[in-house]
Design an enzyme around this catalytic site. Structure first.
Site, PDB file in Angstrom:
ATOM      1  N   ASP A 250      -9.907  -3.416  -5.424  1.00  0.00           N
ATOM      2  CA  ASP A 250      -9.186  -2.367  -4.717  1.00  0.00           C
ATOM      3  C   ASP A 250      -9.245  -1.069  -5.532  1.00  0.00           C
ATOM      4  O   ASP A 250      -9.001  -1.096  -6.741  1.00  0.00           O
ATOM      5  CB  ASP A 250      -7.726  -2.826  -4.557  1.00  0.00           C
TER       6      ASP A 250
ATOM      7  N   SER B 155       0.839  -1.193   0.000  1.00  0.00           N
ATOM      8  CA  SER B 155       0.000   0.000   0.000  1.00  0.00           C
ATOM      9  C   SER B 155       0.882   1.254   0.000  1.00  0.00           C
ATOM     10  O   SER B 155       1.684   1.445  -0.911  1.00  0.00           O
ATOM     11  CB  SER B 155      -0.964  -0.053   1.180  1.00  0.00           C
TER      12      SER B 155
ATOM     13  N   HIS C 148      -8.470  -4.370  -1.022  1.00  0.00           N
ATOM     14  CA  HIS C 148      -7.187  -3.880  -0.526  1.00  0.00           C
ATOM     15  C   HIS C 148      -6.881  -4.542   0.821  1.00  0.00           C
ATOM     16  O   HIS C 148      -7.738  -4.662   1.678  1.00  0.00           O
ATOM     17  CB  HIS C 148      -7.284  -2.361  -0.350  1.00  0.00           C
TER      18      HIS C 148
END
Length: 339
Positions: free
Chosen positions: A282, A182, A312
């Site tokens: 995501d 991320s 995600h």
């Protein structure tokens, strides 16, 4: 805040290349309602409590997670950075480390705002125990108190510190993989570019898991398909408005900084081989795929893994078989590039 376009049947229609990847995975479907409820409660907290909750939340360990003292060792220490501050590190090592082991320099996820070593604890354990790597996880300073470029500079300074302390760490200073998920994937991608630009040697790989690669206001949609921010704007774990919020904490003016949005770099050549893992459900999906496409076009070897229908941070659900595949892919990549 980034203004999202109005929703509607036409606007939410899947894009031709990647839209089908948002079809929910049947194994995740029964977990979604409870996950949405739990994350909604987390997001309702004031900022200080929101940060604290990420620090105190227990790690969701799979049944086969390597155990400290049995399969790997772990110690906490500190390293100095350019402004004289000392940054916390967590060092994971195999119990019987090879001579001059590969270093995996890890930047954790959390939108540059929340999180700690524990965000990617499971991956760090597998990399040390099964990948025979020395993992150095960096407790970089976070927004909003420490906005861009603090996270980048902290991690870059730790990278150079690790090279100069290679003997004590038991690593080969010319065999380094930058890694993160991320926001940590964003940091890792930037570190690879910054090391190339500043002549810091030794990077042999980059692991970019569910990465942030471009501010949504700056995304070059004329070059790459960009439908996931709309299509997955209400997705589980991190939706599009919350990703906008993270960006606003870190880079409030949405400046076109290459070291914040690595997809904007004019030159992506001469970067180390990359593993890029992308979740289909995501908001960040298409920017991860765009970065993979851009790296390949620049001649960089890319291993791309796509997990259709998962949100995600899906690795936080260790009961999913894809979570183990995600961790195994990181281990295999380290083993391959470390040869």
């Amino acid at each position: 805040m980034v203004q999202l376009e109005p929703s509607g049947p036409g606007l939410k229609a899947p894009k031709p290349k990647y839209g089908h990847l948002s079809e929910i995975d049947p194994d995740f479907a029964p977990l979604k309602e409870e996950a949405d409820k739990n994350f909604a409660a987390l997001w309702s907290l004031p900022l200080d409590e929101f940060k604290a909750a990420w620090l105190t939340a227990p790690v969701a360990l799979p049944n086969n997670a390597p155990q400290p003292g049995q399969e790997y060792s772990v110690v906490d220490q500190e390293a100095p950075v350019r402004d004289g501050s000392r940054i916390g590190l967590r060092v994971y090592k195999p119990l019987d480390p090879p001579t001059n082991a590969v270093l995996v320099l890890k930047a954790h996820g959390g939108g540059w705002v929340v999180g700690s070593h524990e965000v990617e604890e499971v991956e760090n354990r597998f990399l040390a125990a099964q990948g025979s790597a020395v993992v150095v996880s960096v407790d970089y300073r976070m927004a909003p108190a420490y906005k861009y470029p603090y996270a980048i500079n902290d991690c870059f300074d730790v990278l150079k510190w690790c090279k100069s302390h290679a003997f004590k760490l038991g690593i080969d200073p010319e065999k380094i993989i930058v890694a993160g998920g991320s926001a940590g994937g964003n940091i890792a991608a930037v570190l690879a570019q910054k090391a190339r630009d500043e002549g810091v040697s030794g990077l042999v790989g980059q692991i970019l898991n569910i990465p942030v690669t471009c501010h949504p206001k700056l995304f070059p949609s004329d070059k790459y398909e960009y439908g996931s921010y709309q299509q997955n704007k209400d997705s589980t774990v991190v939706d599009a408005p919350r990703m906008d919020w993270f960006w606003h904490q870190y880079l409030p003016n949405a400046d076109a900084e290459v070291y914040a949005s690595p997809l904007l770099a004019k030159d992506l050549s001469n970067l180390p081989p990359a593993l890029i893992q992308v979740a289909g459900m995501d908001p960040l999906r298409d920017e991860g795929l765009a970065y993979a496409e851009a790296l390949k076009a620049a001649g960089v070897p890319v291993t791309l893994k796509i997990y259709k229908g998962l949100p995600h941070g899906f690795y936080m659900f260790p009961q999913l078989k894809q979570s183990q595949e995600y961790w195994d892919s990181c281990v295999q990549f380290v083993q391959q590039v470390a040869q």
